[in-house]
Structure formats: C-alpha cells, structure tokens
Design an enzyme around this catalytic site. Structure first.
Site, mmCIF file in Angstrom:
data_model
loop_
_atom_site.group_PDB
_atom_site.id
_atom_site.type_symbol
_atom_site.label_atom_id
_atom_site.label_comp_id
_atom_site.label_asym_id
_atom_site.label_seq_id
_atom_site.Cartn_x
_atom_site.Cartn_y
_atom_site.Cartn_z
ATOM 1 N N ARG A 110 -10.957 19.279 11.713
ATOM 2 C CA ARG A 110 -11.691 19.303 12.985
ATOM 3 C C ARG A 110 -10.763 19.172 14.193
ATOM 4 N NH1 ARG A 110 -16.471 15.176 11.349
ATOM 5 N NH2 ARG A 110 -14.895 14.453 9.864
ATOM 6 N N GLN A 111 -9.485 18.815 13.923
ATOM 7 C CA GLN A 111 -8.496 18.768 15.016
ATOM 8 C C GLN A 111 -7.665 20.043 14.981
ATOM 9 O OE1 GLN A 111 -6.453 14.964 15.595
ATOM 10 N NE2 GLN A 111 -7.849 14.010 14.130
ATOM 11 N N GLN A 128 0.805 -1.239 0.000
ATOM 12 C CA GLN A 128 0.000 0.000 0.000
ATOM 13 C C GLN A 128 0.833 1.283 0.000
ATOM 14 O OE1 GLN A 128 -3.433 -0.094 -0.619
ATOM 15 N NE2 GLN A 128 -2.708 -2.173 -0.987
ATOM 16 N N GLU A 129 2.163 1.144 -0.251
ATOM 17 C CA GLU A 129 2.966 2.352 -0.494
ATOM 18 C C GLU A 129 2.454 3.018 -1.760
ATOM 19 O OE1 GLU A 129 7.189 2.075 -0.891
ATOM 20 O OE2 GLU A 129 7.434 1.243 1.132
ATOM 21 N N ASP A 179 -25.336 25.081 15.602
ATOM 22 C CA ASP A 179 -24.678 25.271 16.900
ATOM 23 C C ASP A 179 -24.179 26.711 16.997
ATOM 24 O OD1 ASP A 179 -22.327 25.336 15.359
ATOM 25 O OD2 ASP A 179 -21.932 23.216 15.694
ATOM 26 N N ASP A 213 -21.127 14.625 8.902
ATOM 27 C CA ASP A 213 -20.420 13.349 8.959
ATOM 28 C C ASP A 213 -21.414 12.189 9.094
ATOM 29 O OD1 ASP A 213 -18.709 11.229 9.349
ATOM 30 O OD2 ASP A 213 -17.391 12.279 10.730
ATOM 31 N N ALA A 249 -24.469 12.587 10.339
ATOM 32 C CA ALA A 249 -25.792 13.223 10.176
ATOM 33 C C ALA A 249 -26.689 13.116 11.409
ATOM 34 C CB ALA A 249 -26.524 12.676 8.953
ATOM 35 N N LYS A 258 -26.827 23.063 20.955
ATOM 36 C CA LYS A 258 -26.743 21.652 21.352
ATOM 37 C C LYS A 258 -25.693 21.481 22.439
ATOM 38 C CE LYS A 258 -23.323 20.375 17.897
ATOM 39 N NZ LYS A 258 -23.166 20.209 16.486
#
Length: 339
Positions: free
Chosen positions: A105-106, A47-48, A182, A235, A237, A205
């Site tokens: 998100r990080q 998988q390289e 949010d 993501d 949902a 939320k």
C-alpha cells in the site's frame, strides 16, 4: 551439475498451513511425495531471526513460501534470511512465493517527505539473491516494475468467479451485480464482472484521513440486486461495512464481499459479524486467525491449487498466465466448491 528431479519447497513461519496444502497438491500432480525442506527458523532472545537448512540444496530449484503479513517486518526478514541461507548453500535458483505482499500500500508518494516502501522492499528482495517472485493480487500493478527480476502476479478473480457461479445458480445470477468499493478498484471489479457476465457499479468514497470515510456515493442502480463487493485488501473493514450499508440503503437485496487478502486487524471481525453483509469470502493468502476462522459470515477459499500449479509451471518453464483462464483453473478446483 546434478539433474534437478523435483522442485524443492521451504517455508517460513507466516503461513505453514498454506505451505503444507501446496505441497499436498503438488504431490497429487507429480504422483510422488513432495515435502517441505527440513529447516528451522527461530528467534534469539533479542528477537534476531536465525535460519538453518538441514538438507542439501546444492544445485536445486528452491521455492520459499512466505507471505509478508502481520507481523510484516518479522516475516519479511525471515524471507530475506532464508534466501541468503539458500544462496550461500549453492541453490541453483531461488523463487519467492509471496501470496500476500506486505508494504504494497506504500507504492507511491502520497504527500511530501514520505517513502515509497514497496520499492525499498523490492530492492531488499532482489539483493537477497531471490531470482523470481510469485505473488497474488498486488495492491498496485506497477509494483511489478519495482523489481529488476521477473514477477508473476496471479489473480484471485478466476477462483472467485468459480465460487460465485457455484453459489449463485440459475435465476440468482440474473440479479448479481459486481461493486467496486472505490474508483481505483474498477479494473479489478470489471475483470470479475466480465468473468461472471454481470453488470458493474461503483461506490465512490471520499477520505478525510486514512481509516476514516467522509461520505459515499453509489454510481449505478443497485435496486433489487444481489451486490458483490470485490477488493484486494480488507484491513479494519470500516470501508467495507460502510459500503455494504450504503448499498442496502440504495435498495440492494443482499450484499456479499469477495476480498483477496483478509488482513482483518483490530475491530474487523466484530464489524463484519455485526454488519449487514451476508458473507465475506477471503482467500488463505494470510493465515486466518481463530476469530476469523470462527466468524459465522466469513468463508475462506483455498489458493493452494493455484499456487501449486503456478510453481510447477515455473519449474517446468511453462506459462503462468495460463492460470488466468477459467478452463485451465477449473480442473484444479474440482470438488472444492460445495455447500
């Protein structure tokens, strides 16, 4: 040094249909064919990833189109390896077109002993020889500051505004209300609300832990309104479908959602299909899976016209931020909104 006649585009394997659509739009703009640079991206048995560019790119202005969506690690490594191949082939400049920026998100330390992976990814991109990044709706605006190179962050809200104004005509527009799912997304929702001249409400939320929602409160009166939830990422949902239910309970007549990046993993498509949501509109920043494309209440709006124009503007040295204006973008989307 040879004269650079045209921008040159190359793509990894993460979203070939989008890359092809961008080249078609650019060919229309330039009045001459612009194709993708002939290259191969393949995996060895372990998988390289191996990349080979078949065309001469010495002194060329190169654009790599590669969202770092699922599988995020493979697609990120493809991007970095392609950049290294181009740099070692003496490309004059390398720009990465990353419609969906994975690991966004990080972007901060949420608790002790956790990484800021967005910054790590930014460092890797800069070290690979990429000199500019073009992306869309970054999860957090401060990620632009993680890079020591120019980052152009496009917004989907002008495209969404055109789509909404097409689908909710005349009397319908009077009842439209934009919803932020949010408190953190209020700026994004306000931007869209301003463009379509609609009021704004918020669904607040509280999360007990990631992926779970404890309770939701609606801030604002949504009774009798056609609610449009706007967010950057969907993501699994769970939040989205729950927010739609809460809005309907508070008297909304119908709920639609406009989400830039349809990650739509796990049970997402099934949840959306069975939800009270009338429609979910996403962009093609992430290549839609077969279930997403087949879902009856999911619609996909194209980003190729916007990215094609942005690439040409970067290549010409003209303003990319001009694409935030509806007047500039509308001609690029002429005839694309129908039905």
């Amino acid at each position: 040094m040879p004269t650079i006649l045209e921008p040159k585009l190359i793509t990894g394997t993460s979203n070939i249909p989008l890359a092809t659509a961008i080249t078609r739009r650019m060919s229309m703009h330039r009045g001459k064919p612009i194709g993708l640079v002939d290259a191969r991206v393949e995996r060895f048995n372990d998988q390289e990833i191996f990349v080979e560019v078949y065309e001469n790119v010495r002194g060329e202005d190169m654009f790599i189109i590669q969202p770092t969506s699922n599988p995020a690690n493979d697609n990120l490594m493809e991007l970095l390896i392609m950049a290294d191949a181009l740099r070692r082939s003496s490309a004059a400049r390398i720009t990465a077109i990353i419609p969906y920026f994975g690991y966004a998100r990080q972007d901060r330390r949420t608790k002790a002993r956790t990484p800021i992976t967005s910054k790590l990814v930014a460092n890797m991109i800069v070290e690979s020889g990429i000199e500019r990044v073009l992306t869309m709706d970054l999860h957090a605006a401060q990620i632009q500051g993680f890079f020591d190179i120019p980052v152009d962050n496009l917004y989907a809200s002008p495209i969404f505004a055109l789509d909404i104004l097409h689908h909710f005509k005349g009397e319908d527009m009077k009842d439209v209300m934009v919803i932020s799912p949010d408190v953190g997304g209020v700026a994004r929702a306000r931007e869209l609300a301003k463009r379509i001249n609609a009021p704004l409400a918020i669904v607040d939320k509280r999360r007990e832990k990631p992926g779970e929602i404890a309770e939701m409160t609606v801030i604002g009166n949504v009774s009798g309104k056609k609610c449009i939830i706007v967010d950057d990422i969907c993501d699994t949902a769970g939040t989205l479908c729950k927010a739609a239910e809460v809005l309907m309970e508070h008297g909304a007549t119908e709920v639609h959602s406009y989400i830039t990046h349809g990650v739509l993993s796990g049970p997402a498509v099934e949840r959306i299909t069975n939800s009270v949501m009338k429609s979910l509109v996403i962009t093609d920043s992430i290549e839609p899976t077969e279930p997403v494309a087949a879902a009856k209440n999911i619609r996909i709006v194209p980003t190729a016209p916007m990215f094609a124009q942005a690439i040409l503007n970067i290549w010409n040295g003209t303003s990319v931020s001009s694409l935030f204006e509806t007047e500039t973008l509308e001609p690029a989307y002429e005839g694309l909104f129908h039905g």
